[in-house]
Design an enzyme around this catalytic site. Structure first.
Site, PDB file in Angstrom:
ATOM      1  N   ARG A 262      -2.169  -2.329 -18.711  1.00 35.44           N
ATOM      2  CA  ARG A 262      -3.459  -1.638 -18.603  1.00 35.44           C
ATOM      3  C   ARG A 262      -3.345  -0.586 -17.519  1.00 35.44           C
ATOM      4  O   ARG A 262      -3.039  -0.911 -16.377  1.00 35.44           O
ATOM      5  CB  ARG A 262      -4.574  -2.605 -18.202  1.00 35.44           C
ATOM      6  CG  ARG A 262      -4.795  -3.752 -19.120  1.00 35.44           C
ATOM      7  CD  ARG A 262      -6.178  -4.326 -18.910  1.00 35.44           C
ATOM      8  NE  ARG A 262      -7.116  -3.467 -19.574  1.00 35.44           N
ATOM      9  CZ  ARG A 262      -7.298  -3.451 -20.896  1.00 35.44           C
ATOM     10  NH1 ARG A 262      -6.624  -4.260 -21.672  1.00 35.44           N
ATOM     11  NH2 ARG A 262      -8.156  -2.632 -21.440  1.00 35.44           N
TER      12      ARG A 262
ATOM     13  N   GLU B 245      -0.489   4.860  -0.515  1.00 34.76           N
ATOM     14  CA  GLU B 245      -1.262   6.087  -0.749  1.00 34.76           C
ATOM     15  C   GLU B 245      -0.398   7.312  -0.513  1.00 34.76           C
ATOM     16  O   GLU B 245       0.439   7.320   0.387  1.00 34.76           O
ATOM     17  CB  GLU B 245      -2.467   6.134   0.194  1.00 34.76           C
ATOM     18  CG  GLU B 245      -3.664   5.388  -0.365  1.00 34.76           C
ATOM     19  CD  GLU B 245      -4.810   5.341   0.621  1.00 34.76           C
ATOM     20  OE1 GLU B 245      -4.928   6.251   1.445  1.00 34.76           O
ATOM     21  OE2 GLU B 245      -5.571   4.360   0.555  1.00 34.76           O
TER      22      GLU B 245
ATOM     23  N   TYR C 159       0.855  -1.194   0.000  1.00 39.12           N
ATOM     24  CA  TYR C 159       0.000   0.000   0.000  1.00 39.12           C
ATOM     25  C   TYR C 159       0.883   1.232   0.000  1.00 39.12           C
ATOM     26  O   TYR C 159       1.864   1.277   0.750  1.00 39.12           O
ATOM     27  CB  TYR C 159      -0.929   0.019   1.230  1.00 39.12           C
ATOM     28  CG  TYR C 159      -2.378   0.007   0.811  1.00 39.12           C
ATOM     29  CD1 TYR C 159      -2.908   1.054   0.068  1.00 39.12           C
ATOM     30  CD2 TYR C 159      -3.208  -1.070   1.118  1.00 39.12           C
ATOM     31  CE1 TYR C 159      -4.228   1.031  -0.359  1.00 39.12           C
ATOM     32  CE2 TYR C 159      -4.528  -1.099   0.698  1.00 39.12           C
ATOM     33  CZ  TYR C 159      -5.031  -0.043  -0.047  1.00 39.12           C
ATOM     34  OH  TYR C 159      -6.327  -0.074  -0.478  1.00 39.12           O
TER      35      TYR C 159
ATOM     36  N   LYS D  20      -2.920   1.154 -24.932  1.00 41.70           N
ATOM     37  CA  LYS D  20      -3.379   1.141 -26.327  1.00 41.70           C
ATOM     38  C   LYS D  20      -2.147   1.294 -27.221  1.00 41.70           C
ATOM     39  O   LYS D  20      -1.268   0.450 -27.152  1.00 41.70           O
ATOM     40  CB  LYS D  20      -4.455   2.200 -26.521  1.00 41.70           C
ATOM     41  CG  LYS D  20      -5.703   1.896 -25.657  1.00 41.70           C
ATOM     42  CD  LYS D  20      -6.840   2.882 -25.831  1.00 41.70           C
ATOM     43  CE  LYS D  20      -8.009   2.534 -24.911  1.00 41.70           C
ATOM     44  NZ  LYS D  20      -9.091   3.555 -24.965  1.00 41.70           N
TER      45      LYS D  20
ATOM     46  N   ASP E 104      -7.444  14.219 -24.235  1.00 42.44           N
ATOM     47  CA  ASP E 104      -7.454  12.804 -23.885  1.00 42.44           C
ATOM     48  C   ASP E 104      -6.819  12.057 -25.065  1.00 42.44           C
ATOM     49  O   ASP E 104      -7.459  11.836 -26.089  1.00 42.44           O
ATOM     50  CB  ASP E 104      -8.895  12.352 -23.656  1.00 42.44           C
ATOM     51  CG  ASP E 104      -9.004  10.881 -23.292  1.00 42.44           C
ATOM     52  OD1 ASP E 104      -7.992  10.157 -23.395  1.00 42.44           O
ATOM     53  OD2 ASP E 104     -10.112  10.446 -22.915  1.00 42.44           O
TER      54      ASP E 104
ATOM     55  N   THR F 182      -4.456   6.486 -21.646  1.00 44.15           N
ATOM     56  CA  THR F 182      -4.280   5.119 -21.179  1.00 44.15           C
ATOM     57  C   THR F 182      -2.832   4.753 -21.474  1.00 44.15           C
ATOM     58  O   THR F 182      -2.153   5.446 -22.239  1.00 44.15           O
ATOM     59  CB  THR F 182      -5.179   4.126 -21.949  1.00 44.15           C
ATOM     60  OG1 THR F 182      -4.830   4.217 -23.346  1.00 44.15           O
ATOM     61  CG2 THR F 182      -6.654   4.433 -21.779  1.00 44.15           C
TER      62      THR F 182
HETATM   63  C1  LIG Z   1     -10.064   3.831 -24.041  1.00 44.08           C
HETATM   64  C2  LIG Z   1     -10.381   5.239 -23.713  1.00 44.08           C
HETATM   65  C3  LIG Z   1     -10.605   5.643 -22.388  1.00 44.08           C
HETATM   66  C4  LIG Z   1     -10.819   4.676 -21.250  1.00 44.08           C
HETATM   67  O1  LIG Z   1      -9.770   3.870 -20.931  1.00 44.08           O
HETATM   68  P1  LIG Z   1      -9.940   2.703 -19.851  1.00 44.08           P
HETATM   69  O2  LIG Z   1      -8.538   2.340 -19.513  1.00 44.08           O
HETATM   70  O3  LIG Z   1     -10.716   1.626 -20.503  1.00 44.08           O
HETATM   71  O4  LIG Z   1     -10.649   3.275 -18.657  1.00 44.08           O
HETATM   72  C5  LIG Z   1     -10.755   6.997 -22.133  1.00 44.08           C
HETATM   73  N1  LIG Z   1     -10.698   7.899 -23.132  1.00 44.08           N
HETATM   74  C6  LIG Z   1     -10.524   7.537 -24.419  1.00 44.08           C
HETATM   75  C7  LIG Z   1     -10.482   8.598 -25.478  1.00 44.08           C
HETATM   76  C8  LIG Z   1     -10.369   6.195 -24.757  1.00 44.08           C
HETATM   77  O5  LIG Z   1     -10.225   5.852 -26.035  1.00 44.08           O
END
Ligand SMILES: *Cc1c(COP(=O)(O)O)cnc(C)c1O
Length: 477
Positions: free
Chosen positions: A278, A65, A63, A272, A240, A269
């Protein structure tokens, strides 16, 4: 000779097997499935064995935090190292002033970002209005006012059918419940972002936060222009880059198309196109740093040490020159796939791609996105259905199929294979027609695929993949 990775994974599976054999079987089964399928899901990838192995360690047991050097638990020196190394790599990789590597996912990173901006802009004003330094010193009525202020802020992001994400202000996500939300779309003719139209919408709505970024828009975005639009009304620009972070890291998106120098806050993320574990991350300017660093416990649980460690390993990989080569290959492959599809007569949203994804409008094949997705899956081609702008079939059945190249590019497939894949996709879609419901009515879900097509195309996908083994260093037999 048995590779080190094979030995490691066999030992790991034996340990799992002795406790719960069904899980060991699922782990083996997933490798078999991933190896055998033509994966075109734009949001998926294959992390390296180094990244995968880093996740399977006792760093998970701690942990921690708080932030580096200021934890609410004792004995965090190794987690401090892990978080500091991950953040250092992230800052260097993206040229960011600050990196917060604790978010557990992309959605969590966006929550951290929203609450950081609310804390910086709404809470700080409430404190100054109340004449106190600390929220604990506010009176009950000051608090009631602050809660009301939190609940009446405005957010503007890209509409879902133009390629935006649920977390950019849509009802199923908390962002659509906590913000007064409006969206901007794309030009009805070109399906491209129209910056003048975005500027008009922003001037009219005057959001606190302007969000740029997408899950299904196949083009680059000019973030310098988006920042000018945000500045005009005093909005904070949040980008994002969940989908295209790998293209930023690999220097395919530079200058006006790199969000980091232009946005006050950038979320992503890590699993991807960035090809890590992840997880999520927030990059920000110094002014937002103290608020972002309070992500835990604001909206996050304790940081996940093994995952932050795997992020550090993935970022170290992404700083190597090979990663820039990889990122360029992702885009070259997407372009080749788009050209191959266009040449065969397919309709693509925006007519092509600048990034890692292609959105096929399957209306011209006389089927829905749902039917296309299922027919392709029957032929061993894994994609996902996706709405197209002004989709007549809505967000569930849709009229589009989204395909992306990050995963197959990791596997080593190139431009020549993309043309063959375009042929396979077109062959399946052309051979697919709508099915009927049990009552005999036309169905948006059921499909009929001409005899023999699934078998023939599946066989071709396996031939195509054979020269490109996935995780070649891992042999479990
Ligand atoms: C995939 C995605 C997310 C969410 O990601 P998670 O790891 O599944 O929570 C947020 N914003 C965009 C633009 C995405 O493509």
């Amino acid at each position: 000779m048995t590779s080190l990775e094979s030995t490691a994974y066999r030992a790991a599976l034996a340990a799992i097997e002795s406790v719960e054999p069904r899980i060991a079987d699922a782990v083996r089964g997933e490798l078999t499935d991933q190896r055998a399928s033509l994966k075109l899901i734009a949001s998926e990838n294959y992390a390296s064995p180094a990244v995968l192995l880093t996740m399977g360690t006792w760093l998970s047991d701690k942990y921690a935090e708080g932030v580096i050097g200021r934890r609410f638990y004792a004995g965090c020196r190794n987690i401090d190292t892990v978080e500091a190394v991950a953040a250092e790599h992230a800052r260097e990789l993206f040229g960011a002033q600050h990196a917060y590597v604790q978010p557990h996912s992309g959605i969590d990173a966006n929550l951290v970002a929203y609450w950081s901006v609310l804390a910086q802009r709404v809470q700080e004003k409430a404190l100054s209005d109340a004449g106190v330094k600390n929220v604990n010193d506010m009176s009950e009525s000051d608090w009631a006012q602050l809660r009301a202020a939190f609940g009446s802020q405005r957010l503007m992001g890209m509409s879902l059918d133009a390629g935006g994400h649920l977390t950019h202000g849509y009802r199923p996500n908390i962002s659509g419940k906590m913000f007064d939300q409006r969206s901007y779309g794309t030009d009805p003719q070109t399906q491209l972002l129209d910056y003048d139209a975005v500027a008009t919408a922003v001037r009219e709505f005057r959001p606190l936060i302007l969000v740029a970024g997408y899950s299904a828009y196949p083009r680059a975005i000019n973030f310098a222009t988006m920042r000018e639009i945000a500045d005009e009304v005093g909005a904070t620009l949040m980008v994002d880059m969940a989908h295209f972070a790998g293209l930023v890291a690999g220097k395919v998106f530079t200058g006006d198309f790199d969000p980091v120098p232009h946005a006050q806050i950038v979320t992503t993320t890590t699993h991807k196109s960035l090809r890590g574990p992840r997880g999520g991350m927030v990059l920000c300017t110094e002014e937002l740093r103290e608020h972002v660093d309070r992500g835990c416990p604001m909206v996050l649980g304790g940081p996940i040490g093994n995952i932050m460690a795997a992020k550090a390993v993935a970022f170290a990989e992404a700083r190597r020159p090979e990663f820039a080569t990889y990122a360029q290959a992702i885009v070259d492959n997407a372009r080749a796939l788009a050209e191959g599809l266009l040449r065969r007569g397919a309709t693509l949203v925006t007519g092509g791609t600048d990034n890692h994804l292609v959105l096929i409008d399957v209306t011209s094949y006389g089927i829905t996105g749902r039917q296309a997705e299922d027919a392709l899956l029957a032929a061993n081609i894994v994609t996902n259905r996706n709405a197209v702008p002004a989709d007549p079939n809505g967000a569930w059945f849709t009229s589009g199929v989204r395909v992306g190249t990050p995963a197959l590019t990791t596997r080593g497939l190139g431009v020549a294979e993309m043309d063959e894949i375009a042929d396979l996709i077109h062959t399946v879609l052309q051979a697919t027609s709508p099915g009927t419901t049990p009552a005999g009515a036309p169905s948006k879900a059921k499909f009929v695929l001409a005899d023999g097509v699934a078998e023939r195309v599946s066989a071709r996908t396996l031939d195509l993949l054979a020269p490109f083994p996935l995780y070649p260093s891992v042999d479990l037999t």
